[in-house]
Design a protein around this motif. Structure first.
Motif, short mmCIF file in Angstrom:
data_model
loop_
_atom_site.label_atom_id
_atom_site.label_comp_id
_atom_site.label_asym_id
_atom_site.label_seq_id
_atom_site.Cartn_x
_atom_site.Cartn_y
_atom_site.Cartn_z
N GLU A 117 0.83 -1.21 0.00
CA GLU A 117 0.00 0.00 0.00
C GLU A 117 0.86 1.26 0.00
O GLU A 117 0.56 2.24 -0.69
N ILE A 118 1.94 1.22 0.79
CA ILE A 118 2.85 2.38 0.80
C ILE A 118 3.52 2.54 -0.56
O ILE A 118 3.65 3.64 -1.09
N GLU A 119 3.96 1.41 -1.13
CA GLU A 119 4.68 1.46 -2.41
C GLU A 119 3.83 1.99 -3.56
O GLU A 119 4.34 2.54 -4.53
N LYS A 120 2.49 1.85 -3.46
CA LYS A 120 1.59 2.34 -4.50
C LYS A 120 1.22 3.81 -4.33
O LYS A 120 0.63 4.40 -5.23
N SER A 121 1.56 4.37 -3.19
CA SER A 121 1.14 5.75 -2.90
C SER A 121 1.97 6.77 -3.67
O SER A 121 3.14 6.52 -4.02
N GLU A 122 1.36 7.93 -3.93
CA GLU A 122 2.07 9.01 -4.61
C GLU A 122 3.21 9.53 -3.75
O GLU A 122 4.28 9.89 -4.27
N GLY A 123 3.00 9.59 -2.46
CA GLY A 123 4.04 10.07 -1.56
C GLY A 123 5.30 9.23 -1.63
O GLY A 123 6.42 9.74 -1.55
N PHE A 124 5.12 7.90 -1.83
CA PHE A 124 6.27 7.01 -1.92
C PHE A 124 7.02 7.26 -3.22
O PHE A 124 8.26 7.31 -3.25
N ARG A 125 6.29 7.44 -4.31
CA ARG A 125 6.93 7.72 -5.60
C ARG A 125 7.69 9.04 -5.54
O ARG A 125 8.82 9.14 -6.05
N ASP A 126 7.09 10.04 -4.94
CA ASP A 126 7.76 11.34 -4.81
C ASP A 126 9.04 11.21 -3.99
O ASP A 126 10.05 11.84 -4.28
N MET A 127 8.96 10.38 -2.93
CA MET A 127 10.12 10.18 -2.08
C MET A 127 11.26 9.51 -2.85
O MET A 127 12.43 9.87 -2.71
N LEU A 128 10.92 8.55 -3.72
CA LEU A 128 11.94 7.85 -4.50
C LEU A 128 12.66 8.80 -5.47
O LEU A 128 13.86 8.66 -5.71
N LYS A 129 11.92 9.74 -6.02
CA LYS A 129 12.53 10.68 -6.95
C LYS A 129 13.58 11.54 -6.28
O LYS A 129 14.57 11.93 -6.89
N LYS A 130 13.37 11.80 -4.97
CA LYS A 130 14.28 12.67 -4.24
C LYS A 130 15.31 11.89 -3.42
O LYS A 130 16.22 12.47 -2.84
N ALA A 131 15.12 10.56 -3.36
CA ALA A 131 15.97 9.75 -2.48
C ALA A 131 17.40 9.69 -2.99
O ALA A 131 17.65 9.42 -4.16
N LYS A 132 18.33 9.96 -2.09
CA LYS A 132 19.75 9.82 -2.41
C LYS A 132 20.25 8.42 -2.09
O LYS A 132 21.20 7.94 -2.68
N ASP A 133 19.60 7.80 -1.12
CA ASP A 133 19.99 6.45 -0.69
C ASP A 133 19.07 5.44 -1.36
O ASP A 133 17.87 5.43 -1.12
N ARG A 134 19.63 4.58 -2.21
CA ARG A 134 18.83 3.57 -2.90
C ARG A 134 18.59 2.33 -2.05
O ARG A 134 17.79 1.48 -2.40
N ASP A 135 19.28 2.23 -0.95
CA ASP A 135 19.16 1.05 -0.08
C ASP A 135 18.08 1.29 0.97
O ASP A 135 18.34 1.37 2.16
N LEU A 136 16.83 1.41 0.51
CA LEU A 136 15.72 1.64 1.42
C LEU A 136 15.20 0.32 1.96
O LEU A 136 15.14 -0.68 1.24
N THR A 137 14.83 0.30 3.23
CA THR A 137 14.31 -0.90 3.87
C THR A 137 12.98 -0.60 4.54
O THR A 137 12.84 0.44 5.20
#
Length: 350
Positions: free
Chosen positions: A86-106
Motif C-alpha cells: 500500500e505504501i509502495e503504490k502511494s504518490e508520496g512514496f513515488r515522490d520520495m523515491l525521486k528525491k531519495a539519495k539512498d537507494r538502499d531503502l528498507t
C-alpha cells in the motif's frame, strides 16, 4: 531528463518490491518471509523472545519506509506485506523515491510498548526499608525484605498485619532468565568440545575436563581455550583465564565434563561456579548422544536454562503432525518431563 528520472524511479521501485520487510526491535533485525503474516501474528511469534510484547493491548505498530511512517490501527487484521504494498503504490512514496539519495531503502516493521500507568493511591506507600516506613507509614505499605520477597504491611487501628505480597500491579512484571547479547555457540565448536571431553574417557581412567568459551569483540566470533588444569574423576583445578589483559576477549562461558555420569551440576560445581557467567556440563559421554545441562550464576544464585538457548544445533521443535500419529494406550505410563533442571538428552544435530 524527466524520462531518465522516471526510469530510475521505476527501476528503484521494482527493486524495493522484491525486498522483504524486516522486523526491528530490541537490537534485532530479521527479514519477514511469510507474505500472509499479520502484525498480531508477528507479535505472538516474537513474545517468547521479547516478553514485553506479551500484552497485545500495550503493543502498537508502525511501518517505516524511508521517510514515510505508517501507523497500523488494527494489527490483527492487517497483513504486513499488504501494508508494505500500500505504501509502495502511494504518490508520496513515488515522490520520495525521486528525491531519495539512498537507494538502499528498507521497510522496517517496529512494535512500540505503551507505558503503564504507575500511579499509586494516596493511602499506599512503597518503601526501601522497614526503617523508612516507620517514619511515615501509610495504611498499605510495600517493603522489600532480606529474604528477597516484598511484604505488604497494613497499619490499622487494631494492629499491624504483615504478609508476603502476591500481586503488586504498580510494579513491573519481571521474569527470571538469561537474554544473551551474543549469538548461539556454533555447533562446530560444540562438536570439538565433545570430542575433547571424550578423549578423557580412556578405559578405566575417566576424568573430567574444562573448556572456557571466549567472545572476541574485535572479530565478533567465539574462541575456545583449554586452560592448564589438573583433573580427576570428580574435580578440576584450573589456572586463571588466558591473557586477562586482552580487552578484546570476553569470558562468556565455562563447559566441563562429567565423563560417564549424568550431566547434573554437583555441590562441588556450586562451589566452583560463583562468577556471573554461563555454565554448561556434559555427561554420559560414553553414549552416542551425550547429556547437556546449562545454567547461569547471578550474584550467587543459579538458574537453569535450556541448552538450546545458548548452543547451536540442539533441537527443540518437530513437525506438529508427528504427534497426531501417536495414540496413548490406557495402560501407558504417564508422560513426565525428561528435562529435570533443563538437562537435555538427545542428538546434538539439528
Amino acid at each position: 531528463m524527466r524520462q531518465v528520472e522516471e526510469k530510475i524511479t521505476q527501476d528503484l521501485a521494482g527493486e524495493l518490491l522484491q525486498k522483504p520487510p524486516v522486523f526491528q526491535f530490541g537490537g534485532v533485525t530479521e527479514e519477514i518471509a511469510d507474505p500472509k503474516k499479520t502484525f498480531e501474528q508477528l507479535r505472538k511469534e516474537k513474545e517468547a523472545d521479547f516478553p514485553e510484547l506479551e500484552d497485545g493491548k500495550r503493543v502498537s505498530w508502525t511501518m517505516e519506509y524511508g521517510k514515510i511512517t505508517k501507523t497500523i490501527p488494527k494489527p490483527k487484521d492487517v497483513i504486513i506485506y499488504a501494508a508494505k504494498a500500500e505504501i509502495e503504490k502511494s504518490e508520496g512514496f513515488r515522490d520520495m523515491l525521486k528525491k531519495a539519495k539512498d537507494r538502499d531503502l528498507t521497510c522496517k516493521v517496529r512494535p512500540h510498548i505503551a507505558a503503564q500507568s504507575k500511579g499509586i493511591a494516596s493511602y499506599k506507600g512503597f518503601f526501601s526499608s522497614l526503617e523508612e516506613m516507620e517514619k511515615a507509614p501509610n495504611i498499605i505499605n510495600l517493603v522489600p525484605a532480606r529474604d528477597g520477597h516484598v511484604y505488604e504491611i497494613r497499619c490499622l487501628e487494631s494492629g499491624r498485619f504483615i504478609t508476603r505480597a502476591t500481586n503488586i500491579p504498580e510494579l513491573s512484571e519481571i521474569r527470571e532468565g538469561f537474554h544473551s547479547n551474543l549469538p548461539l555457540i556454533p555447533f562446530e565448536l560444540v562438536q570439538q568440545v565433545i570430542g575433547f571431553f571424550r578423549s578423557y574417557m580412556r578405559e578405566g581412567a575417566e576424568t573430567e575436563a574444562l573448556v572456557r568459551v571466549y567472545w572476541d569483540r574485535l572479530e565478533e566470533r567465539f574462541l575456545l581455550d583449554i586452560p592448564h588444569q589438573k583433573v580427576s574423576k570428580i574435580r578440576i583445578f584450573a589456572d586463571i583465564p588466558i591473557d586477562p589483559d586482552r580487552n578484546n576477549l570476553l569470558h562468556y562461558a565455562d563447559i566441563h565434563s562429567h565423563n560417564s555420569i549424568a550431566a547434573r551440576f554437583s555441590e562441588i560445581d556450586d562451589e566452583d561456579e560463583k562468577a556471573n557467567r554461563l555454565y554448561l556440563v556434559m555427561g554420559r559421554l560414553d553414549q552416542y548422544f551425550p547429556e547437556v545441562s546449562a545454567r547461569i550464576c547471578n550474584g550467587g544464585t543459579f538458574l537453569s536454562l535450556h541448552p538450546g538457548d545458548v548452543l547451536e544445533g540442539v533441537p527443540r521443535e518437530f513437525p506438529s503432525w508427528w504427534s497426531n500419529r501417536v495414540q496413548l494406550m490406557e495402560e501407558s505410563f504417564p508422560i513426565t518431563s525428561e528435562e529435570e533442571g533443563y538437562s537435555w538428552k538427545g542428538a546434538m544435530a539439528a
